[in-house]
Design a protein around this motif. Structure first.
Motif: not given
Ligand SMILES: Nc1ncnc2c1ncn2[C@@H]1O[C@H](COP(=O)(O)OP(=O)(O)OP(=O)(O)O)[C@@H](O)[C@H]1O
Ligand SMILES: [Mg+2]
Lengths: 298, 256
Positions: B90-91, B95, B97, B101-103, B114-115, B119, B163-164, B167
């Motif tokens: 998944r990393a 994805m 949305f 779906n931001l934090y 964060l990730a 991660v 954000r995606a 990674m």
């Protein structure tokens, strides 16, 4: 959502003071039907009592006798609340887990506690459960001695039921009881966070635990802070129940004082006022916290 | 594959492969025995009526949805659903949305780091450098210290894309990334996606933006009732749709 409720419960924003905000304040514009009479009455009670306590020697004596139990009330409540928060968080996580064992264990615990009156639970935990566990440990110690591991065995046998003071049992009893209540608070708080948050975190490769810890819980805890505050106040009040275990909190001390002086009025009025001062100031504090973090808008 | 255009060659070096995937929700068959291969660097757009299984298909690729039957292969590796392997894979799959779906409790910069930190195990400094780089790419570096609720929908979605991207994923999935946006903000998000497409990212996109599909897609997939009805190039699909269901769908949406 909560902000409109807040405006209402906050004193200065009460509709009664609409005129005040407009600066063209006149008595006619105050809506006396909406005036928070209860708060005025509360202040009045506090003032009258304070004056009475300060001027009447018998009240004075009762009040300061009872205050001696304040340390126990506060420390029992604080200790039990901290343990209950930890227990509640773990149980709340169990309740929402997909795994069969944590889910069922957590639900069983919550339902058991919910189904029994708190007073009965306190008796049961302090006088049945705790001694039962000690007996179990002692039996384990005896068994270990028998199979020849005497040194560890004697360590286990050494704990006696009377070594566990009633105050500690009271803390255990309150923690277990409130742990179940707080579990529901945490569960609701976690479930109030949209599913998309967990999905976003998982889609980035976070594990379930990491997503909980870094994404879901920080938001959920923020949401349940006011509820936790209110439960703390409830617990402060319910800590009076531990007087049935002869723990010398303010209730127990008041009972003792009334019993030997026969000044029931002075004893129980002082006691009630003590609780009231603590709960009212704490609930004001909760409102301030609630306002602050709602207003910063996140 | 019913109605697949025989002119389309199966991808030679597929980075995503779905083999006979089915997914049922109780009585509902969201996906019916779907197979699909997507080549490295391809931009694939999925269209179809509401409830046809587009989101479910997309979410099976990174296993946000566990298929009831079938296999998912990512970059030559069959993903089995073991937790560690799933987190690792998944990393590598970003994805985006519909609802961003931001934090909400974290700043824009923290959203993007964060990730990376937990991660990818990057140092804070390195993660922040990458985050700023991605924010510049999507054109909102000046918002690094803002919180999500201080941003417009279009800006939030661009942060979500950054954000995606931070990674450094091999694949980007988009589920109706512009459907929740006010019309005037759609373009700024589509422009970012076009840029990614031109840079050669592998992208799978569910969208109703036909103009974007025409401009950016290498392949277009039409889904209906949990099946892939047609999979072909945008030109072919828009000019000579073979299947009557495709024709019907296109006539309906192009009317609007
Ligand atoms: N979590 C779920 N539980 C139950 N049914 C679901 C769930 N997710 C999807 N479905 C059902 O599966 C079918 C396919 O849903 P899906 O969301 O994949 O459609 P879609 O093509 O993305 O539609 P839309 O354009 O409305 O987003 C629908 O009938 C939907 O109701
Ligand atoms: Mg969808």
């Amino acid at each position: 959502m909560a902000s409109s409720d807040l405006e209402r419960t906050s004193l200065l924003d009460a509709p009664a003071f609409e005129g005040l905000k407009l600066r063209r304040f006149s008595l006619k514009e105050v809506n006396w039907r909406e005036f928070p009479w209860w708060f005025a009455a509360l202040i009045l009670i506090a003032v009258v009592t304070l004056v009475t306590v300060l001027t009447s020697p018998t009240f004075n004596e009762a009040f300061f006798f009872i205050i001696a139990g304040l340390g126990v009330t506060v420390s029992v409540t604080l200790a039990a609340f901290v343990v209950a928060v930890v227990l509640g968080l773990i149980t709340g996580l169990g309740r929402i887990s997909d795994k069969v064992l944590p889910k069922n264990a957590a639900t069983l615990y919550v339902e058991l506690v919910r189904g029994v009156p708190m007073l009965v639970l306190i008796f049961f935990i302090a006088l049945v459960l705790v001694p039962g566990i000690i007996n179990g440990i002692n039996a384990l110690g005896a068994a270990l001695s028998n199979i020849g591991i005497g040194s560890i065995g004697s360590f286990f046998s050494a704990v006696a039921i009377r070594d566990i003071p009633m105050a500690l049992r009271a803390v255990i009893a309150l923690s277990i009881t409130y742990g179940a209540f707080l579990a529901e608070v945490f569960r609701a708080g976690i479930q109030s966070i949209s599913r998309g948050q967990m999905e976003a975190a998982r889609s980035q490769g976070m594990s379930y635990g990491q997503a909980m810890r870094y994404v879901i819980l920080p938001q959920a805890v923020r949401n349940v802070l006011p509820a936790l505050g209110n439960d703390f106040i409830s617990m402060l009040k319910d800590s009076s129940l531990v007087s049935v275990l002869a723990v010398r909190d303010i209730t127990q001390v008041a009972k003792l004082y009334a019993g030997h002086s026969f000044r029931f009025q002075q004893a129980y009025i002082s006691l009630a006022i003590l609780y009231l001062v603590m709960t009212v100031s704490l609930s004001l504090l909760v409102k301030v916290i609630e306002r602050r973090y709602c207003h910063d808008g996140r | 594959m019913t109605g697949a255009n025989p002119a389309m060659q199966p991808a030679a070096d597929p980075i995503i492969e779905l083999r006979r995937i089915s997914k049922t929700f109780g009585e509902v068959e969201a996906l019916k025995d779907v197979s699909l291969a997507i080549g490295r660097g391809k931009v694939v757009v999925i269209i179809g009526p509401s409830g046809s299984g587009k989101s479910t298909l997309l979410r099976c690729i990174n296993r946000l949805e566990e298929p009831t039957a079938g296999e998912v292969w990512i970059d030559g590796e069959r993903i089995t659903g073991s937790d560690e392997q799933m987190n690792k894979i998944r990393a590598d799959i970003g994805m985006v949305f519909q609802h961003f779906n931001l934090y909400p409790h974290l700043s824009v910069l923290e959203n993007i780091t964060l990730a990376q930190k937990i991660v990818r195990k990057r140092e804070k400094k390195a993660a922040q450098a990458i985050a700023m780089e991605q924010l510049k790419r999507v054109g909102i570096a000046e918002k690094a210290d803002a919180f999500p609720n201080q941003l417009s929908g279009g800006q939030q979605q661009r942060v979500a894309i950054a954000r995606a991207l931070a990674m450094q994923p091999k694949i980007m999935l988009f589920d109706e990334p512009t459907s929740a946006l006010d019309p005037e903000m759609i373009k700024e998000v589509l422009d970012v996606m076009l840029m990614l497409a031109e840079e050669g990212s592998t992208m799978v996109i569910v969208t109703h933006e036909m103009g974007f599909a025409r401009a950016a897609a290498d392949e277009i997939i039409f889904m209906d009732y949990g099946e892939i009805v047609e999979q072909t190039t945008p030109e072919t699909l828009f000019t000579h749709p073979t299947h009557p269901r495709t024709k019907l769908f296109l006539s309906q949406i192009l009317q609007k």
